[in-house]
Design a protein around this motif. Structure first.
Motif, PDB file in Angstrom:
ATOM      1  N   THR A  69      -4.756   3.145   4.204  1.00 61.11           N
ATOM      2  CA  THR A  69      -3.531   3.700   4.776  1.00 61.11           C
ATOM      3  C   THR A  69      -2.570   2.600   5.229  1.00 61.11           C
ATOM      4  O   THR A  69      -1.447   2.896   5.621  1.00 61.11           O
ATOM      5  CB  THR A  69      -3.836   4.612   5.984  1.00 61.11           C
ATOM      6  OG1 THR A  69      -4.583   3.871   6.952  1.00 61.11           O
ATOM      7  CG2 THR A  69      -4.609   5.861   5.547  1.00 61.11           C
ATOM      8  N   ARG A  70      -3.024   1.334   5.178  1.00 67.90           N
ATOM      9  CA  ARG A  70      -2.191   0.211   5.627  1.00 67.90           C
ATOM     10  C   ARG A  70      -2.207  -0.900   4.577  1.00 67.90           C
ATOM     11  O   ARG A  70      -3.188  -1.079   3.856  1.00 67.90           O
ATOM     12  CB  ARG A  70      -2.710  -0.344   6.946  1.00 67.90           C
ATOM     13  CG  ARG A  70      -2.686   0.654   8.091  1.00 67.90           C
ATOM     14  CD  ARG A  70      -3.047   0.025   9.432  1.00 67.90           C
ATOM     15  NE  ARG A  70      -4.052  -1.011   9.345  1.00 67.90           N
ATOM     16  CZ  ARG A  70      -5.377  -0.814   9.454  1.00 67.90           C
ATOM     17  NH1 ARG A  70      -5.850   0.405   9.630  1.00 67.90           N
ATOM     18  NH2 ARG A  70      -6.220  -1.819   9.365  1.00 67.90           N
ATOM     19  N   TYR A  71      -1.115  -1.664   4.536  1.00 70.09           N
ATOM     20  CA  TYR A  71      -1.008  -2.749   3.560  1.00 70.09           C
ATOM     21  C   TYR A  71      -2.108  -3.796   3.732  1.00 70.09           C
ATOM     22  O   TYR A  71      -2.642  -4.295   2.752  1.00 70.09           O
ATOM     23  CB  TYR A  71       0.371  -3.409   3.635  1.00 70.09           C
ATOM     24  CG  TYR A  71       1.454  -2.528   3.082  1.00 70.09           C
ATOM     25  CD1 TYR A  71       1.572  -2.303   1.717  1.00 70.09           C
ATOM     26  CD2 TYR A  71       2.350  -1.885   3.924  1.00 70.09           C
ATOM     27  CE1 TYR A  71       2.550  -1.473   1.202  1.00 70.09           C
ATOM     28  CE2 TYR A  71       3.341  -1.055   3.421  1.00 70.09           C
ATOM     29  CZ  TYR A  71       3.434  -0.859   2.062  1.00 70.09           C
ATOM     30  OH  TYR A  71       4.396  -0.029   1.556  1.00 70.09           O
ATOM     31  N   ASP A  72      -2.458  -4.124   4.974  1.00 68.60           N
ATOM     32  CA  ASP A  72      -3.480  -5.152   5.168  1.00 68.60           C
ATOM     33  C   ASP A  72      -4.823  -4.749   4.560  1.00 68.60           C
ATOM     34  O   ASP A  72      -5.602  -5.612   4.141  1.00 68.60           O
ATOM     35  CB  ASP A  72      -3.626  -5.524   6.653  1.00 68.60           C
ATOM     36  CG  ASP A  72      -4.131  -4.380   7.512  1.00 68.60           C
ATOM     37  OD1 ASP A  72      -3.712  -3.227   7.302  1.00 68.60           O
ATOM     38  OD2 ASP A  72      -4.939  -4.651   8.419  1.00 68.60           O
ATOM     39  N   GLN A  73      -5.082  -3.456   4.445  1.00 75.40           N
ATOM     40  CA  GLN A  73      -6.331  -2.990   3.825  1.00 75.40           C
ATOM     41  C   GLN A  73      -6.332  -3.251   2.318  1.00 75.40           C
ATOM     42  O   GLN A  73      -7.397  -3.458   1.733  1.00 75.40           O
ATOM     43  CB  GLN A  73      -6.524  -1.501   4.086  1.00 75.40           C
ATOM     44  CG  GLN A  73      -6.726  -1.179   5.545  1.00 75.40           C
ATOM     45  CD  GLN A  73      -6.639   0.310   5.824  1.00 75.40           C
ATOM     46  OE1 GLN A  73      -5.838   1.020   5.226  1.00 75.40           O
ATOM     47  NE2 GLN A  73      -7.478   0.774   6.739  1.00 75.40           N
ATOM     48  N   LEU A  74      -5.152  -3.263   1.714  1.00 77.05           N
ATOM     49  CA  LEU A  74      -5.063  -3.477   0.265  1.00 77.05           C
ATOM     50  C   LEU A  74      -5.344  -4.921  -0.123  1.00 77.05           C
ATOM     51  O   LEU A  74      -5.616  -5.201  -1.286  1.00 77.05           O
ATOM     52  CB  LEU A  74      -3.684  -3.062  -0.255  1.00 77.05           C
ATOM     53  CG  LEU A  74      -3.330  -1.586  -0.093  1.00 77.05           C
ATOM     54  CD1 LEU A  74      -1.952  -1.312  -0.680  1.00 77.05           C
ATOM     55  CD2 LEU A  74      -4.375  -0.692  -0.737  1.00 77.05           C
ATOM     56  N   THR A  75      -5.308  -5.840   0.834  1.00 80.16           N
ATOM     57  CA  THR A  75      -5.592  -7.241   0.524  1.00 80.16           C
ATOM     58  C   THR A  75      -7.087  -7.463   0.285  1.00 80.16           C
ATOM     59  O   THR A  75      -7.479  -8.519  -0.181  1.00 80.16           O
ATOM     60  CB  THR A  75      -5.113  -8.181   1.656  1.00 80.16           C
ATOM     61  OG1 THR A  75      -5.853  -7.902   2.854  1.00 80.16           O
ATOM     62  CG2 THR A  75      -3.624  -8.017   1.917  1.00 80.16           C
ATOM     63  N   LYS A  76      -7.889  -6.461   0.585  1.00 79.33           N
ATOM     64  CA  LYS A  76      -9.346  -6.562   0.416  1.00 79.33           C
ATOM     65  C   LYS A  76      -9.834  -5.920  -0.873  1.00 79.33           C
ATOM     66  O   LYS A  76     -11.034  -5.854  -1.130  1.00 79.33           O
ATOM     67  CB  LYS A  76     -10.040  -5.932   1.620  1.00 79.33           C
ATOM     68  CG  LYS A  76      -9.741  -6.648   2.932  1.00 79.33           C
ATOM     69  CD  LYS A  76     -10.283  -5.876   4.107  1.00 79.33           C
ATOM     70  CE  LYS A  76     -10.057  -6.582   5.422  1.00 79.33           C
ATOM     71  NZ  LYS A  76      -8.658  -6.703   5.789  1.00 79.33           N
ATOM     72  N   VAL A  77      -8.895  -5.427  -1.699  1.00 78.00           N
ATOM     73  CA  VAL A  77      -9.251  -4.735  -2.938  1.00 78.00           C
ATOM     74  C   VAL A  77      -8.325  -5.217  -4.054  1.00 78.00           C
ATOM     75  O   VAL A  77      -7.173  -5.559  -3.807  1.00 78.00           O
ATOM     76  CB  VAL A  77      -9.164  -3.198  -2.731  1.00 78.00           C
ATOM     77  CG1 VAL A  77      -7.762  -2.755  -2.429  1.00 78.00           C
ATOM     78  CG2 VAL A  77      -9.728  -2.444  -3.894  1.00 78.00           C
ATOM     79  N   SER A  78      -8.852  -5.251  -5.266  1.00 77.08           N
ATOM     80  CA  SER A  78      -8.028  -5.697  -6.400  1.00 77.08           C
ATOM     81  C   SER A  78      -7.234  -4.525  -6.968  1.00 77.08           C
ATOM     82  O   SER A  78      -7.588  -3.359  -6.779  1.00 77.08           O
ATOM     83  CB  SER A  78      -8.913  -6.292  -7.496  1.00 77.08           C
ATOM     84  OG  SER A  78      -9.655  -5.272  -8.141  1.00 77.08           O
ATOM     85  N   ALA A  79      -6.173  -4.862  -7.682  1.00 77.16           N
ATOM     86  CA  ALA A  79      -5.378  -3.832  -8.345  1.00 77.16           C
ATOM     87  C   ALA A  79      -6.246  -3.051  -9.327  1.00 77.16           C
ATOM     88  O   ALA A  79      -6.119  -1.833  -9.456  1.00 77.16           O
ATOM     89  CB  ALA A  79      -4.187  -4.465  -9.054  1.00 77.16           C
ATOM     90  N   LYS A  80      -7.151  -3.747 -10.010  1.00 73.76           N
ATOM     91  CA  LYS A  80      -8.037  -3.089 -10.979  1.00 73.76           C
ATOM     92  C   LYS A  80      -8.922  -2.054 -10.286  1.00 73.76           C
ATOM     93  O   LYS A  80      -9.138  -0.960 -10.815  1.00 73.76           O
ATOM     94  CB  LYS A  80      -8.889  -4.140 -11.695  1.00 73.76           C
ATOM     95  CG  LYS A  80      -9.759  -3.581 -12.787  1.00 73.76           C
ATOM     96  CD  LYS A  80     -10.507  -4.658 -13.533  1.00 73.76           C
ATOM     97  CE  LYS A  80     -11.370  -4.062 -14.635  1.00 73.76           C
ATOM     98  NZ  LYS A  80     -12.078  -5.087 -15.401  1.00 73.76           N
TER      99      LYS A  80
END
Length: 65
Positions: free
Chosen positions: A25-36
């Motif tokens: 739900t937050r941008y900082d969480q997306l830094t822990k996962v790849s686009a793939k």
């Protein structure tokens, strides 16, 4: 009631809902996962990845490698 998300409406309701269902739900969480890895989630497509990638970059962040 759906979890509040800081993601833009431009990614679509389904993408927003599926990201929240998977704990994002937050941008900082997306830094822990790849686009793939995100693309493997039902409802997350190339358009959502592009928009989220641009939003991450604007914040000085990026998807995990």
């Amino acid at each position: 009631m759906a979890a509040e998300s800081e993601f833009p409406h431009g990614i679509g309701k389904v993408a927003t809902r599926e990201l929240a269902a998977n704990g994002y739900t937050r941008y900082d969480q997306l830094t822990k996962v790849s686009a793939k890895q995100l693309l493997a989630i039902h409802g997350i497509g190339p358009k959502a990845i592009r928009i989220l990638g641009e939003e991450l970059a604007a914040r000085g962040l990026a998807f995990a490698p």
